[in-house]
Design a protein around this motif. Structure first.
Motif, PDB file in Angstrom:
ATOM      1  N   SER A   1       2.098  11.920  14.931  1.00  6.17           N
ATOM      2  CA  SER A   1       2.297  10.895  14.030  1.00  6.17           C
ATOM      3  C   SER A   1       1.527   9.398  14.497  1.00  6.17           C
ATOM      4  N   PHE A   2       1.076   8.789  13.668  1.00 10.29           N
ATOM      5  CA  PHE A   2       0.413   7.245  13.888  1.00 10.29           C
ATOM      6  C   PHE A   2       0.901   6.589  14.877  1.00 10.29           C
ATOM      7  N   SER A   3       2.323   6.613  14.739  1.00 13.00           N
ATOM      8  CA  SER A   3       3.276   5.804  15.739  1.00 13.00           C
ATOM      9  C   SER A   3       3.233   6.326  16.989  1.00 13.00           C
ATOM     10  N   GLU A   4       3.430   7.616  17.045  1.00  7.64           N
ATOM     11  CA  GLU A   4       3.344   8.335  18.429  1.00  7.64           C
ATOM     12  C   GLU A   4       2.198   8.148  18.757  1.00  7.64           C
ATOM     13  N   ASP A   5       1.034   8.419  18.369  1.00  8.38           N
ATOM     14  CA  ASP A   5      -0.600   8.161  19.083  1.00  8.38           C
ATOM     15  C   ASP A   5      -0.626   6.774  19.481  1.00  8.38           C
ATOM     16  N   MET A   6      -0.407   5.799  18.752  1.00  5.79           N
ATOM     17  CA  MET A   6      -0.624   4.421  19.200  1.00  5.79           C
ATOM     18  C   MET A   6       0.425   4.053  20.516  1.00  5.79           C
ATOM     19  N   ARG A   7       1.654   4.549  20.474  1.00  3.88           N
ATOM     20  CA  ARG A   7       2.450   4.321  21.824  1.00  3.88           C
ATOM     21  C   ARG A   7       1.903   4.854  22.776  1.00  3.88           C
ATOM     22  N   LEU A   8       1.452   6.284  22.647  1.00  4.91           N
ATOM     23  CA  LEU A   8       0.785   6.768  23.791  1.00  4.91           C
ATOM     24  C   LEU A   8      -0.472   6.169  24.337  1.00  4.91           C
ATOM     25  N   ARG A   9      -0.999   5.266  23.667  1.00  3.90           N
ATOM     26  CA  ARG A   9      -2.189   4.425  23.881  1.00  3.90           C
ATOM     27  C   ARG A   9      -1.759   3.377  24.439  1.00  3.90           C
ATOM     28  N   GLY A  10      -0.537   2.799  24.469  1.00  7.37           N
ATOM     29  CA  GLY A  10      -0.191   1.760  24.952  1.00  7.37           C
ATOM     30  C   GLY A  10      -0.279   0.487  23.988  1.00  7.37           C
ATOM     31  N   MET A  11      -0.378   0.939  22.658  1.00  5.48           N
ATOM     32  CA  MET A  11      -0.379   0.236  21.620  1.00  5.48           C
ATOM     33  C   MET A  11       0.920  -0.229  20.738  1.00  5.48           C
ATOM     34  N   VAL A  12       1.077  -1.216  20.158  1.00  2.57           N
ATOM     35  CA  VAL A  12       2.291  -1.178  19.275  1.00  2.57           C
ATOM     36  C   VAL A  12       1.960  -0.858  17.824  1.00  2.57           C
ATOM     37  N   PRO A  13       2.528  -0.079  17.331  1.00  6.93           N
ATOM     38  CA  PRO A  13       2.179   0.405  15.986  1.00  6.93           C
ATOM     39  C   PRO A  13       3.196  -0.488  15.089  1.00  6.93           C
ATOM     40  N   GLY A  14       2.543  -0.692  13.717  1.00  5.26           N
ATOM     41  CA  GLY A  14       3.179  -1.419  12.690  1.00  5.26           C
ATOM     42  C   GLY A  14       2.409  -1.021  11.282  1.00  5.26           C
ATOM     43  N   ALA A  15       3.054  -1.956  10.384  1.00  2.00           N
ATOM     44  CA  ALA A  15       2.410  -1.635   9.165  1.00  2.00           C
ATOM     45  C   ALA A  15       2.171  -2.863   8.357  1.00  2.00           C
ATOM     46  N   ARG A  16       1.560  -2.907   7.025  1.00  2.00           N
ATOM     47  CA  ARG A  16       1.432  -4.050   6.140  1.00  2.00           C
ATOM     48  C   ARG A  16       1.121  -3.378   4.819  1.00  2.00           C
ATOM     49  N   SER A  17       1.526  -4.022   3.793  1.00  2.00           N
ATOM     50  CA  SER A  17       1.124  -3.626   2.568  1.00  2.00           C
ATOM     51  C   SER A  17       2.109  -2.454   2.073  1.00  2.00           C
ATOM     52  N   TYR A  18       3.245  -2.451   2.496  1.00  2.00           N
ATOM     53  CA  TYR A  18       4.039  -1.063   2.161  1.00  2.00           C
ATOM     54  C   TYR A  18       4.300  -1.033   0.802  1.00  2.00           C
ATOM     55  N   ARG A  19       4.167   0.204   0.307  1.00  2.00           N
ATOM     56  CA  ARG A  19       4.424   0.433  -1.299  1.00  2.00           C
ATOM     57  C   ARG A  19       5.148   1.885  -1.154  1.00  2.00           C
ATOM     58  N   ALA A  20       6.170   1.752  -1.889  1.00  2.00           N
ATOM     59  CA  ALA A  20       7.074   3.120  -1.934  1.00  2.00           C
ATOM     60  C   ALA A  20       7.561   3.426  -3.300  1.00  2.00           C
ATOM     61  N   ARG A  21       6.997   4.528  -3.884  1.00  2.00           N
ATOM     62  CA  ARG A  21       7.991   4.798  -5.227  1.00  2.00           C
ATOM     63  C   ARG A  21       8.091   6.350  -5.419  1.00  2.00           C
ATOM     64  N   THR A  22       8.733   6.859  -6.205  1.00  2.00           N
ATOM     65  CA  THR A  22       9.022   8.180  -6.584  1.00  2.00           C
ATOM     66  C   THR A  22       8.416   8.301  -8.109  1.00  2.00           C
ATOM     67  N   ARG A  23       7.825   9.285  -8.154  1.00  2.00           N
ATOM     68  CA  ARG A  23       7.056   9.563  -9.607  1.00  2.00           C
ATOM     69  C   ARG A  23       6.950  11.024  -9.860  1.00  2.00           C
ATOM     70  N   PRO A  24       6.289  11.363 -11.004  1.00  2.00           N
ATOM     71  CA  PRO A  24       6.170  12.822 -11.176  1.00  2.00           C
ATOM     72  C   PRO A  24       5.127  13.365 -10.520  1.00  2.00           C
ATOM     73  N   ALA A  25       5.269  14.246  -9.915  1.00  2.00           N
ATOM     74  CA  ALA A  25       4.033  14.768  -8.967  1.00  2.00           C
ATOM     75  C   ALA A  25       2.811  15.161  -9.977  1.00  2.00           C
ATOM     76  N   PRO A  26       1.723  14.619  -9.619  1.00  2.00           N
ATOM     77  CA  PRO A  26       0.443  15.063 -10.294  1.00  2.00           C
ATOM     78  C   PRO A  26       0.094  16.553  -9.925  1.00  2.00           C
ATOM     79  N   ARG A  27      -0.648  17.141 -10.712  1.00  2.00           N
ATOM     80  CA  ARG A  27      -0.893  18.581 -10.637  1.00  2.00           C
ATOM     81  C   ARG A  27      -1.566  18.922  -9.374  1.00  2.00           C
ATOM     82  N   ASP A  28      -2.401  18.385  -8.804  1.00  2.00           N
ATOM     83  CA  ASP A  28      -3.095  18.480  -7.645  1.00  2.00           C
ATOM     84  C   ASP A  28      -2.081  18.271  -6.341  1.00  2.00           C
ATOM     85  N   VAL A  29      -1.393  17.097  -6.529  1.00  2.00           N
ATOM     86  CA  VAL A  29      -0.104  17.075  -5.395  1.00  2.00           C
ATOM     87  C   VAL A  29       0.821  18.136  -5.463  1.00  2.00           C
TER      88      VAL A  29
END
Length: 252
Positions: free
Chosen positions: A98-126
């Protein structure tokens, strides 16, 4: 409106003077290299005019020294904005983390910005990637991932909502998705199919990653499977081209 004069604050004044016979261009490069290493990633360096005044040198001499640092990957110049500190490129390896695991192994602090989350009907390709019916509910999580506060990647990932109904309530902005899946739902990632291609960042994406418009980026498509062989997520993420290199092991 003229830009505010940006002075170097973490270098002693006497450092700018030469007195040991070192050629001016080499001295400027040595001082700027030390300044870069003492600065945070993404920090704005003083302008060529300010540096030329401090060093008592021609702007062209300063410009040539900065060009050498840029060639070494220590700084990046953005037209109209200035020269920014750029710490070493990270290698995106073939090891599934995962991104978080990868950054921690590099000695860096993982974080996030602009978090958006929602539930929707899955498009055909997804839906096809997640192996669910088109229109079935799917969670979409989008956020800018950071390392030591610096934007590194724009992640967009989809997960089947029927299997993980309370996922969005359990996720935090800075949390590791894979850790939540393992601890809350007992789903542990085993393997993933990934494809990597080159993309150009549109203005909105570039702004979120704090890079110039249309900068190159790595577009990574990932379909992750758990230990039971079930597809858990499908994502399309953009990794900054100026901060990542891709490592692959190949054989005949």
């Amino acid at each position: 409106m003229s830009r505010r004069r940006h002075e170097p604050t973490n270098v002693a004044p006497e450092v700018f003077a030469t007195g040991d016979g070192t050629p001016k261009g080499r001295h400027i490069k040595d001082v700027l290299t030390a300044l870069v290493h003492a600065s945070r990633d993404g920090e704005l360096l003083p302008s060529e005019r300010v540096l030329a005044e401090r060093f008592g040198a021609a702007r062209m001499t300063v410009r040539n020294a900065i060009a050498e640092l840029e060639a070494q990957g220590l700084v990046r110049r953005v037209p109209g904005r200035g020269t920014f500190v750029q710490h070493p490129t990270l290698v995106h390896s073939e090891i599934f983390r995962s991104f978080s695991e990868d950054m921690r192994l590099r000695g860096m602090v993982p974080g996030a910005r602009s978090y958006r989350a929602r539930t929707r009907p899955a498009p055909r390709d997804v839906a096809a990637r997640l192996r669910i019916e088109p229109g079935a509910p799917a969670h979409l999580i989008e956020r800018v991932r950071t390392a030591d506060g610096v934007p590194m990647a724009l992640e967009r990932t989809n997960l089947p909502a029927d299997r993980f109904p309370a996922l969005l309530g359990a996720m935090g902005k800075d949390g590791s998705l894979y850790e939540v899946l393992a601890t809350v739902f007992g789903a542990r990632m085993e393997t993933a199919d990934q494809t990597v291609s080159i993309a150009r960042l549109g203005p909105a994406e570039a702004k979120r990653l704090e890079v110039p418009d249309y900068d190159p980026a790595f577009l990574v498509e990932r379909t992750a499977v758990d230990t039971m062989g079930n597809v858990v997520e499908y994502g399309r993420s953009l990794y900054r081209g100026d901060r990542y290199a891709i490592r692959m092991h190949v054989s005949r």
